[in-house]
Every structure is written in structure tokens, then in C-alpha cells.
Design an enzyme around this catalytic site. Structure first.
Site, mmCIF file in Angstrom:
data_model
loop_
_atom_site.group_PDB
_atom_site.id
_atom_site.type_symbol
_atom_site.label_atom_id
_atom_site.label_comp_id
_atom_site.label_asym_id
_atom_site.label_seq_id
_atom_site.Cartn_x
_atom_site.Cartn_y
_atom_site.Cartn_z
ATOM 1 N N ASP A 1 14.518 -28.006 24.174
ATOM 2 C CA ASP A 1 14.518 -26.692 23.597
ATOM 3 C C ASP A 1 15.648 -25.752 23.808
ATOM 4 O OD1 ASP A 1 12.028 -27.363 22.550
ATOM 5 O OD2 ASP A 1 11.042 -25.572 23.676
ATOM 6 N N LYS B 1 6.810 -27.423 10.543
ATOM 7 C CA LYS B 1 7.521 -27.981 11.941
ATOM 8 C C LYS B 1 6.293 -28.565 12.547
ATOM 9 C CE LYS B 1 9.257 -26.444 16.278
ATOM 10 N NZ LYS B 1 9.793 -25.344 16.824
ATOM 11 N N ASP C 1 5.156 -30.021 16.213
ATOM 12 C CA ASP C 1 5.353 -30.116 17.567
ATOM 13 C C ASP C 1 4.565 -31.336 18.074
ATOM 14 O OD1 ASP C 1 6.753 -29.460 19.888
ATOM 15 O OD2 ASP C 1 6.395 -27.273 19.692
ATOM 16 N N ARG D 1 13.946 -33.147 15.900
ATOM 17 C CA ARG D 1 14.698 -32.457 17.264
ATOM 18 C C ARG D 1 14.746 -33.616 18.022
ATOM 19 N NH1 ARG D 1 12.847 -28.038 19.498
ATOM 20 N NH2 ARG D 1 14.172 -29.113 21.138
#
Ligand SMILES: *[C@@H]1O[C@H](CO)[C@@H](O)[C@H](O)[C@H]1NC(C)=O
Ligand SMILES: *[C@@H]1O[C@H](CO)[C@@H](O)[C@H](O)[C@H]1NC(C)=O
Length: 418
Positions: A220, A153, A155, A216
């Protein structure tokens, strides 16, 4: 009866053709539940350490999660040191909290039939301030591959969003060049203006599908119903032509973020709602909970094989909203609505979720009409229904069926033409 439904045939999205993530990834990730707790003295059982991931891997293998399809154990932020190795310039795991190192942890996880995911950041630092990959994409891709990780993942903190159109694809190529199959999860779009999906004819979305296996889209998620509902509302996209819906498919998925099931913030009804709708969204099913402390009811939701099968349907069509009481005046006063969601499955049947978003009152009757389902035509047709929470066949219906749905709850069915 099988139907070929023209509108559901995806337009030509070019995608990663590496055989990975043909269905939405499933597993567990530390972030929402364990955040960046690095104080192992005070919190030995919940700090970010190799013990946490080992314990979770053991429970996933022994408690039926792996068998149900949850096969990734994913490390999130705060696993590394703050400085690279002075000699090799490589990233290094925190020696106090990961004394055996990531490669050894990968072996431990692999020995239990699971896969290991790791986390990093495309910028100079991670969101928690740990080592980022900027200027070291190839080196870090090689290091991570040499540790035998299976998913990464990435970010997007501490990097100018203008650079991301270059850096995220560059990392995709670097990961591919390592020769190790690594599922690549990109946080890129979560850092863009919310209109990025529609901007330039959905260019960013198409690019994402070419370079990332999942990405995404939105804020969040947090352990409360307001947060989970806001994600659901983002997905009130009611057309299979919507660029966000179009771009999902085998090898490339929208990621509405982690499951909050088994945590503290959702009621039983809200947990049922999140699970059913994530399956409609063809979402990655990534838990973030403490598997050593989870209620029987939450576990039962997470292990619902019929709903998992909807999520993992091989055709990979993302579902949509097909009807809502919004604006009909019906119940608006109470600040909620009733909704019908559907997802076309590989065999021509539909998964359907009837949702009641009211947060007061009693169970409401919600009607599914056969005409709401794309390709079933305007006339009343005969269909069968199976209840995926009750695990019950409900028999045959003509034109419509009605279910009672409690506030903040859902009912979920498979419906099939007879
Ligand atoms: C690299 O990309 C090629 C072309 O898409 C693909 O066939 C191959 O499987 C990929 N390799 C890895 C390790 O991902
Ligand atoms: C679908 O979207 C259109 C355009 O935004 C809107 O007018 C319509 O009311 C929506 N339908 C449902 C069922 O939400």
C-alpha cells in the site's frame, strides 16, 4: 517516422475481452486520505459518508478533473454495516453515513458524468472488519450491479491465499454474468510472495490479465517519498520481456496504487516525479486527496494533459528503465542515482523520463542517448524533443540530449525520430 519494433509487440496475453479499461482507469479514491474514519460527529467533512463522495464528485466535475479524464469516484473500505440484511442476506450500506444508499449515490455521480466505484473483500471480512464477500460472491455481484456501480476493488484480507486462485476468477465470472459492465480491480497479487510474478513462468500474472482489469502488485502506498520511491524501485524492471511489463496492456493493467499528489507528504519535485513515472508505468491514475483543499501547483500537475496523454496512450505498452548510473560509481557516495526511463507510444515516438534520485546536491546533468531507445539502433540518430512539464518544443538533437534534473525530481519529454 513510424517504426515497427518487434520487441515491443506483446506476447499472447489472453485478456478480458469486454471493452472495459482499454486505457488505465482514472479517478479518485477515498482510501489513502480518508482511511476508515467513521466518526462523522467529530469529522463531518472527512468521514466515510455519502457527503464525501458527493462533494468530491461535484469538485471533479466543476474543477476540470473530469474533463481531463478523471471519471471515477471510488468508495473504499468502511461503507457497509457489519451484518448482512437478515431477510435477503444482501450487503447493506451504513444507514447513518449513507442514508440515501449506494444506488442513489450512483445516480448522483452519474448525473455529473462520472462513474461510481465500490470496494469489497474476497474474504470473510474487509481489511477494516466490514462485510466481506466470501461464500456470497454471486449474491454480492448481483447486489452491486443492481446498485449501478461501474468499478469494484476487491481486497484480499481474511482469506487464505491458497483459495484466491479460485475465488478471484469465480468473482470475475459472477460480475460478467450480471450483464453490467464493471471494471474489476483485484488486490490478489499484493497478498502473494513478492516472487509471484516470476514463479511458474508468470502463471499468476497471465491469469490476472484474464480475469481482472487491474491489480495491485505491491505494498500500500503512503503519503511520503520513501513509500512512493519503494514502489518506483519495484518498477526498475529494465526489459520489455519482464513478465510484469509484458502482462500490461489494453484491458489489463498493473496498479502501483494511488497518486499522493495534493496531499501533505510529497514535495513539488516528488509530486512531479510520481506523476511522470506513473505515466511511464501505464498506471491507473487514481488520486486520493481532498479536492476542496489542494494547491494550485498540485492541481496543475494532476491536470497536465500532455502527461495524461502518455499514460492513456492507446497502445498501452508499459515503459521500463533503460539506463541507470547505479554501480557506475558516479554519485553513489551520496546514496542516489540518475535514471532514464522510456515508454514506447502508439505513433512510434517515446515518452522519456530523466530521474535524479539523489536527495542532496544541486541539479545533475542527465544524458539521454538515442541508442538507449529500443529499435532506434546503435548509431546516433536525429530526433526532436518536447518538454511535457514546460510545454515547450526543444528542437532537434543528434544522438543525445542532456537535461538538468534536480534531486528527487524528473524531467519528462516526448522524443521522436526525424
Ligand atoms: C462478459 O464476457 C464476454 C466474453 O468475454 C464479453 O463479450 C461480455 O462483454 C462480458 N459482459 C460483461 C457485462 O462484462
Ligand atoms: C538490467 O537488469 C539486469 C539484470 O538484473 C542488470 O544486470 C542490469 O544492470 C540492469 N540495467 C539497468 C539499466 O538497470
Amino acid at each position: 517516422m513510424k517504426l515497427v519494433i518487434a520487441a515491443a509487440i506483446l506476447s499472447s496475453v489472453i485478456a478480458l475481452d469486454d471493452g472495459l479499461a482499454r486505457t488505465p482507469p482514472m479517478g479518485w479514491m477515498s482510501w489513502e486520505r480518508f482511511l476508515c474514519n467513521v466518526d462523522c460527529k467529530t469529522y463531518p467533512d472527512s468521514c466515510i459518508s455519502e457527503d464525501l463522495y458527493k462533494r468530491t464528485a461535484d469538485l471533479m466535475a466543476s474543477e476540470g478533473y473530469l474533463e481531463a479524464g478523471y471519471d471515477h469516484v471510488n468508495i473504499d473500505d468502511c461503507w457497509s454495516t457489519f451484518e448482512r440484511d437478515p431477510v435477503t442476506n444482501e450487503q447493506v450500506a451504513d444507514p447513518d453515513r449513507f442514508p440515501s444508499g449506494i444506488k442513489s449515490l450512483a445516480r448522483y455521480v452519474h448525473n455529473r458524468g462520472l462513474k461510481l466505484g465500490l470496494y469489497s473483500d474476497i474474504g470473510t471480512k474487509t481489511c477494516g472488519g466490514y462485510l466481506g464477500m466470501q461464500d456470497n460472491l454471486e449474491l454480492d455481484a448481483n447486489t452491486f450491479a443492481s446498485w449501478d456501480i461501474d468499478m469494484l476493488k476487491v481486497d484480499g484480507c481474511f482469506q487464505d491465499t491458497d483459495m484466491m486462485g479460485q475465488t478471484y476468477p469465480e468473482l470475475s465470472r459472477a460480475l460478467n454474468a450480471t450483464g453490467r459492465p464493471i471494471v474489476y480491480s483485484c488486490s490478489w497479487p499484493a497478498y502473494l510472495d513478492p516472487d509471484y510474478g516470476e514463479a511458474n513462468g508468470g502463471e499468476v500474472l497471465k491469469e490476472l490479465a484474464e480475469i481482472c482489469h487491474l491489480w495491485r502488485n505491491w505494498d500500500d502506498i503512503r503519503d511520503d517519498w520513501g513509500s512512493v520511491s519503494s514502489v518506483i524501485d519495484f518498477w526498475k524492471r529494465n526489459s520489455t520481456d519482464d513478465p510484469f511489463i509484458q502482462v500490461a496492456g489494453p484491458g489489463h493493467w498493473n496498479d502501483p496504487d494511488q497518486l499522493m499528489i495534493g496531499d501533505n507528504g510529497l514535495s513539488h519535485s516528488e509530486e512531479r516525479s510520481q506523476f511522470a513515472l506513473w505515466a511511464i508505468f501505464a498506471a491507473p491514475l487514481i488520486m486520493s486527496n481532498d479536492l476542496a483543499h489542494i494547491s494550485k501547483e498540485s492541481k496543475e500537475i494532476l491536470l497536465n494533459k500532455e502527461i495524461i496523454a502518455v499514460d492513456q496512450d492507446p497502445a498501452g505498452h508499459q515503459g521500463t528503465l533503460v539506463w541507470s548510473s547505479e554501480g557506475s560509481g558516479d554519485g553513489d557516495y551520496y546514496g542516489g542515482e540518475t535514471r532514464v526511463w522510456s515508454r514506447l507510444l502508439n505513433d512510434g515516438s517515446y515518452a522519456v523520463v530523466l530521474q535524479n534520485t539523489h536527495s542532496m546536491g544541486t541539479a545533475t546533468k542527465v544524458k539521454l542517448k538515442s541508442s538507449m531507445l529500443e529499435g532506434w539502433g546503435r548509431r546516433r540518430v536525429k530526433f526532436t524533443a518536447r518538454d511535457l512539464y514546460a510545454h515547450e518544443d526543444l528542437g532537434e538533437f543528434e544522438g543525445e540530449m542532456v537535461a538538468e534534473v534536480w534531486p528527487s525530481d524528473v524531467e519528462m519529454f516526448i522524443v521522436e525520430l526525424v
